[in-house]
Design a protein around this motif. Structure first.
Motif: not given
Length: 505
Positions: A98-105, A158-179
């Motif tokens: 199908l038409p491609r979604a935004d490929s950026r991070d 982990g899936n996207i929701a899991t990764r986002v939760k880890k960002l908010l819970e762990q001792d880190v500043e940022g997260l990179i995911v596929a947009k």
């Protein structure tokens, strides 16, 4: 009427995989077919501890479904195309996409950790991608609105929701995911994704975002595209899928995968490659480090001209000033409406008035990467860039804007002599004042122009250059040159460095 044909679609059980399967199913239903789904976990889903690049198996998210096709228990399988091995299979093939979604991070940084990072000059970022870690190390040190000395990339699964939760819970500043993953979940109409969508909405309120530029961080080959796999002998399905296939996406993704395969392929590689089909030509971004130690760094447009030219005949050379004008800031009252705008598109760093500050909820976009870096050095948080591809380049921010409940209306900051863009209203923050010490163009035959104003001034001072070789980046400057010179088209380069490199300088 005959009985409707029923097709069975298999896919992983993750939210994103199901979403992709549903979108393919929607298109097939529109064509009159009945659809059923079969979802289950893959090997990659079952092992949530090891980084993907450490797993020896190829196709850890896709291989389990190969048997479904060969046995006939599924008619087709929908994959994230980037998860597929680059080597073709003997008995199955990718028949459509199908038409491609935004490929950026997308980079998300916790708001409550910004002051700490500013003080410590240290940034900890969650990602499992060697590509991202290699290509973004220097970027984060120079494109945040405060200096960073140390960037640490930490594994996350982990899936996207899991990764986002880890960002908010762990001792880190940022997260990179596929947009594309964020966009698809935010826009999903199905109620079953409400939980994941709620997690994302909460995270977006607690973070600031940056859409990472492809010129610095080309993505994993085929990122943002989905692959529809069928058995080779299913010619009946081939005809069906032709009606929903996006051939432009298919061909771009195939080129990306061919390039990656030429360096060995695989998710362990520190290589990003992006192919962008555009009206003005095909854009290629390739960056990274091969297993053999070769550094890759290519940014080019298919319509660019390559030839060998004497350095003395090229303008501008890298060792000379190229400005025909000095800058005179306009009175604040003439650009005051910029202070109430919620989205600012900045043509050049010089268009940002001295001392001008904006609230945290204002989105800032730049025409190119150089302006991003210079604005960051002035303490401005930049959300993204058009990457030198012109102001008509799609920002692809609709999903995030809707989640933020904002009406996205851009205001362009530029100079008073700028031509109307047609895509957004203009706010003139400064004026161009002709310099008495304009660049000397005598003997020059090959030119790259950063603005129509500079070209007009040069032509006024040196009418003899009209018939010379003229080029620019894509966008308004190219359109201006074509009109002024009366030519159907002109060579296009992404930036002056690419222009000089193509001419042997």
């Amino acid at each position: 009427m005959g009985r409707r044909v029923r097709l069975k679609i298999a896919a992983r059980i993750s939210d994103l995989a199901r979403l992709q399967a549903f979108r393919v199913g929607d298109r097939l239903r529109e064509k009159g077919f009945e659809v059923e789904y079969a979802f289950r976990a893959s090997l990659g889903d079952q092992n949530q501890h090891d980084p993907l690049w450490k797993m020896p198996e190829k196709g850890v998210f896709t291989e389990d479904f190969h048997q479904d096709l060969t046995s006939g228990s599924a008619d087709l399988v929908v994959h994230s195309w980037k998860d597929l091995p680059t080597e073709p299979r003997r008995d199955t093939r990718i028949a459509a996409t199908l038409p491609r979604a935004d490929s950026r991070d997308l980079f998300l940084m916790r708001r409550d950790r910004i002051d700490g990072a500013r003080t410590s000059k240290r940034l900890r970022v969650l990602t499992s991608s060697p590509r991202r870690a290699y290509n973004l190390q220097a970027f984060f040190k120079n494109h945040l609105p405060f200096p960073i000395d140390d960037v640490v990339f930490e594994n996350v699964r982990g899936n996207i929701a899991t990764r986002v939760k880890k960002l908010l819970e762990q001792d880190v500043e940022g997260l990179i995911v596929a947009k594309a993953a964020i966009d698809r979940l935010l826009e999903a109409p199905e109620a079953e994704f409400d939980g994941s969508r709620s997690i994302l909405l909460d995270a977006l309120k607690k973070t600031r975002f940056m859409v990472l530029p492809l010129s610095v961080n080309p993505t994993a080959a085929a990122q943002g595209a989905l692959a529809i796999e069928i058995r080779n002998d299913r010619s009946d399905l081939s005809r069906i899928l032709e009606s929903i296939d996006c051939r432009e996406t298919f061909e771009a993704v195939e080129k990306e995968r061919e390039i990656l395969a030429s360096y060995g392929g695989g998710c362990h590689q520190k290589i990003g490659v992006s192919v962008l089909p555009r009206k003005f030509g095909e854009v290629l971004f390739l960056r990274g480090l091969t297993d053999a130690g070769e550094t890759l760094n290519r940014s080019e447009i298919s319509v660019s001209v390559r030839e060998r030219v004497e350095p003395a005949k090229i303008y501008p050379r890298s060792d000379e000033a190229s400005s025909f004008f000095s800058r005179r800031e306009r009175p604040r009252g003439e650009w005051a409406r910029a202070e109430s705008a919620k989205a600012l598109w900045v043509a050049r760093e010089t268009a940002w008035p001295e001392g001008f500050r904006v609230a945290d909820d204002v989105w800032v976009w730049t025409a190119g990467l150089t302006s991003w870096r210079k604005l960051a050095a002035r303490g401005i948080w930049v959300n993204g860039t058009s990457d030198g591809l012109g102001e008509t380049e799609n920002h692809s921010l609709d999903a995030i804007a809707k989640a933020d409940q904002r009406k996205l209306e851009w205001l362009k900051l530029t100079h008073s002599g700028s031509s109307p863009s047609g895509t957004m209203p203009i706010c003139a923050t400064y004026e161009l004042v002709p310099r008495p010490d304009a660049p000397d163009l005598k003997g020059r035959t090959h030119f790259y122009w950063m603005s129509g104003s500079a070209f007009d001034r040069a032509l006024e001072l040196h009418p003899e250059i009209r018939d010379a070789f003229h080029s620019s980046g894509p966008g308004l400057t190219h359109e201006h040159l074509v009109r002024r010179l009366g030519r159907p088209t002109l060579p296009i380069y992404l930036n002056p460095e690419a222009f000089r490199a193509a001419l042997g300088l």
